[in-house]
Write an enzyme that holds these catalytic residues in place. Structure first.
Site, short mmCIF file in Angstrom:
data_model
loop_
_atom_site.label_atom_id
_atom_site.label_comp_id
_atom_site.label_asym_id
_atom_site.label_seq_id
_atom_site.Cartn_x
_atom_site.Cartn_y
_atom_site.Cartn_z
N GLU A 1 30.67 -3.88 -12.12
CA GLU A 1 31.01 -2.61 -12.44
C GLU A 1 32.29 -2.83 -13.35
O GLU A 1 33.21 -3.80 -13.25
CB GLU A 1 31.38 -1.87 -10.99
N ASN B 1 31.50 4.05 -9.13
CA ASN B 1 32.05 5.29 -9.39
C ASN B 1 32.41 5.48 -11.05
O ASN B 1 32.74 6.41 -11.50
CB ASN B 1 33.31 5.32 -8.67
N ASN C 1 25.66 7.83 -9.09
CA ASN C 1 26.23 6.77 -8.04
C ASN C 1 26.99 7.83 -7.11
O ASN C 1 27.87 8.75 -7.55
CB ASN C 1 27.16 5.95 -8.82
N GLU C 2 26.58 7.68 -5.98
CA GLU C 2 27.55 8.27 -4.67
C GLU C 2 27.84 9.72 -5.18
O GLU C 2 28.99 10.17 -4.89
CB GLU C 2 28.67 7.41 -4.53
N TYR D 1 30.13 -0.59 3.63
CA TYR D 1 31.06 -1.66 3.61
C TYR D 1 31.33 -1.84 4.81
O TYR D 1 31.99 -0.50 5.42
CB TYR D 1 32.28 -1.33 2.68
N GLU E 1 24.49 -1.25 -2.74
CA GLU E 1 26.19 -1.68 -2.51
C GLU E 1 26.23 -2.13 -1.12
O GLU E 1 25.69 -0.98 -0.10
CB GLU E 1 26.74 -0.55 -2.99
O1 AHR Z 1 32.03 -1.22 -5.06
C1 AHR Z 1 33.03 -0.57 -5.16
C2 AHR Z 1 32.91 1.02 -5.32
O2 AHR Z 1 32.15 1.45 -3.84
C3 AHR Z 1 31.78 1.42 -6.06
O3 AHR Z 1 32.36 1.84 -7.46
C4 AHR Z 1 31.46 2.98 -5.47
O4 AHR Z 1 30.11 3.14 -5.73
C5 AHR Z 1 31.77 2.51 -3.86
O5 AHR Z 1 32.42 3.39 -3.32
#
Ligand code: AHR
Length: 498
Positions: free
Chosen positions: A20, A65, A165-166, A237, A285
């Site tokens: 990214e 993002n 994305n998201e 995450y 992700e």
């Molecule tokens: O990987 C870092 C960020 O985590 C990415 O930009 C986003 O998609 C997620 O929240």
């Protein structure tokens, strides 16, 4: 385990990663014309060679993002004419020195393929279909001819595309409600597939299973956009902010349940609407992310608009590598439905590869479980029945002490068992029953273990955490000791008769 208890074949794309425009991932990560490792285009050869070693078949780009505020046209054509922009996802200045063409070229050099995301935050179907035309049409149209003029006569031929994305997250530039996003994903996807019917599309699922809208978001998006999309995304995450190791190591069970819930939602919409097509999962992700969280927030608050600031550079310790290994096992355990996964990210920002601006690089602890799985975890995934102790932690009950999965590689007649021993105190003596693999024996046992769970690699001490091959026991070769707190790769093949 039994050779007939197959979950499915691995799709090699589960060993994907992510680049990214964030921090030093692109600038300083894959690209640093000032360093001795740079090639003729400024790409770091050390990063390319580690990417090749990891065997990464796809790399998601350019965000994250970032993509939700990105004008892809800023990043093409003569570099001196490209605009500098205020980048609102990470409050940095984007120079646009690297864009679509350079990234496609980097992919060629790294033996990988781009998984391209389009901006459905501030842009929409028009910019998305133009980008597909720019990348994939041979020639004879405005955008494809422009690519030729920019020095890339042959199409980039990008097969896999993310529809934003998201989009469920309020932090996202151009955040949308599920209905709004579902509509725009359908229309963008429709035009993109009209330009190139050979592409596959990933719709945004929830940005984590902790979102209030999780479940309903997926159902609504699929109600709207089912016909055009092929996959739905998942992101996760994990952190160990509370420094509670048993609880941290148990978190992979959440990943299992996340996957299973999304599978159920996809199949519910499929059944309800009498669809023939099955929507599969793109876990685009996943990682561990917490070490640099406070510094990241501090940077974001300051609004200094730096170019490629060094932030979100988590330095992973040995404990992180254990949960990370279990997360890979979760992906493998769902090989029937998880067809794509991207380790977020590849370099510097929450990454297995770290570089120093101007020269030098090293491998983090998480590099190794990824390497082992990518190397030995391709083929037929087999369910394992593991008889072992269980434990309770702060948030989880009945967590198996051993996390295991097996993969048979039919091409080279090898069987690999991956195992994480989560026991804090005890080595676990293990006996393998390999039904259907009579005559097989262990020929390699790779172990990662460290008495200091907080140990890390660094540029000065890059080999503090390093896997080793354990000496094998002579008798039977179907039993071994899995050391306490360890990542294990057991490779089996037919005993030679000589
Ligand atoms: O990987 C870092 C960020 O985590 C990415 O930009 C986003 O998609 C997620 O929240």
């Amino acid at each position: 385990m039994n050779c007939d208890f197959s979950i499915g074949e691995t799709d090699k794309r589960i060993y994907g990663s992510f680049v990214e425009h964030i921090g030093r991932c692109v600038y300083g990560g894959i690209y640093d014309p000032t360093c001795p490792e740079a090639d003729n285009l400024g790409f770091r050869k050390d990063v390319i060679s580690m990417t090749k070693e990891l065997g990464v078949p796809i790399v998601r780009y350019p965000g994250g993002n970032f993509v939700s505020g990105y004008n892809w046209e800023d990043g093409i054509g003569p570099k001196e004419k490209r605009p500098k922009r205020s980048e609102l996802a990470w409050f940095a200045t984007e120079t646009n020195e690297i864009g679509t063409d350079e990234f496609a070229e980097w992919c060629r050099r790294a033996d990988t393929q781009a998984m391209m995301a389009v901006n459905l935050g501030t842009r929409g179907p028009d910019a998305a279909r133009n980008l597909v035309e720019y990348c994939n049409r041979h020639s004879g149209s405005y955008w494809s001819d422009l690519r030729g003029k920019n020095g890339y006569k042959n199409p980039h031929d990008i097969k896999l595309w993310c529809l934003g994305n998201e989009m469920d997250g309020p932090w996202q530039i151009g955040h949308k409600k599920a209905e709004e996003y579902g509509r725009v994903a359908l229309e963008a996807g429709k035009l993109m597939k009209w330009v190139d019917p050979s592409i596959e599309l990933v719709a945004c699922g929830s940005s984590s299973m902790k979102m209030q809208t999780f479940g309903q978001w997926e159902a609504t998006v699929l109600e709207e956009a089912y016909d055009v999309c092929d996959y739905i995304s998942l992101h996760i995450y994990f952190d160990n902010i509370e420094d509670n190791l048993p609880n941290f190591l148990a978190k992979s069970v959440e990943m299992d349940s996340f996957i299973e819930t999304v599978v159920s939602t996809c199949d519910y919409i499929k059944g309800k609407n009498r669809k023939n097509k099955t929507i599969n999962l793109s876990f685009d992700e996943w990682n561990i992310w917490y070490h640099a969280a406070a510094a990241n927030e501090a940077y974001m608050r300051k609004r200094t608009w730096d170019i490629a600031p060094a932030f979100n550079e988590d330095i992973y310790n040995f404990e992180d590598a254990l949960l990370f290994g279990s997360m890979i096992l979760s992906l493998l355990r769902h090989a029937d439905r998880v067809k794509i996964a991207c380790l977020a990210q590849l370099v510097n920002v929450i990454a297995p590869i770290m570089t120093i601006n101007g020269g030098g690089s090293y491998k983090q602890s998480i590099y190794y479980p990824f390497l082992h799985a990518s190397k030995y975890g391709r083929g037929k995934v087999l369910r394992t029945l593991t008889q072992c102790g269980k434990y309770d932690s702060k948030d989880y009950t009945d967590v198996p002490i051993l996390d295991t999965i097996a993969v048979e590689n039919e091409e080279n007649s090898e069987l690999t068992i991956f195992a994480v021993n989560k026991d804090l105190e005890e080595d676990v003596f293990t006996r393998f029953s390999l039904q259907g693999y009579e005559g097989y024996e262990v020929f390699e046992h790779i172990v990662m273990q460290n008495n200091d769970g907080k140990a890390v690699n660094s540029i000065e001490r890059p080999n503090v955490i390093l896997p080793i091959s354990m000496p094998l026991s002579d008798n039977g070769r179907l039993e071994t000791v899995l050391p306490k707190l360890s990542w294990n790769v057991l490779r089996f093949r037919r005993k030679s008769t000589n």
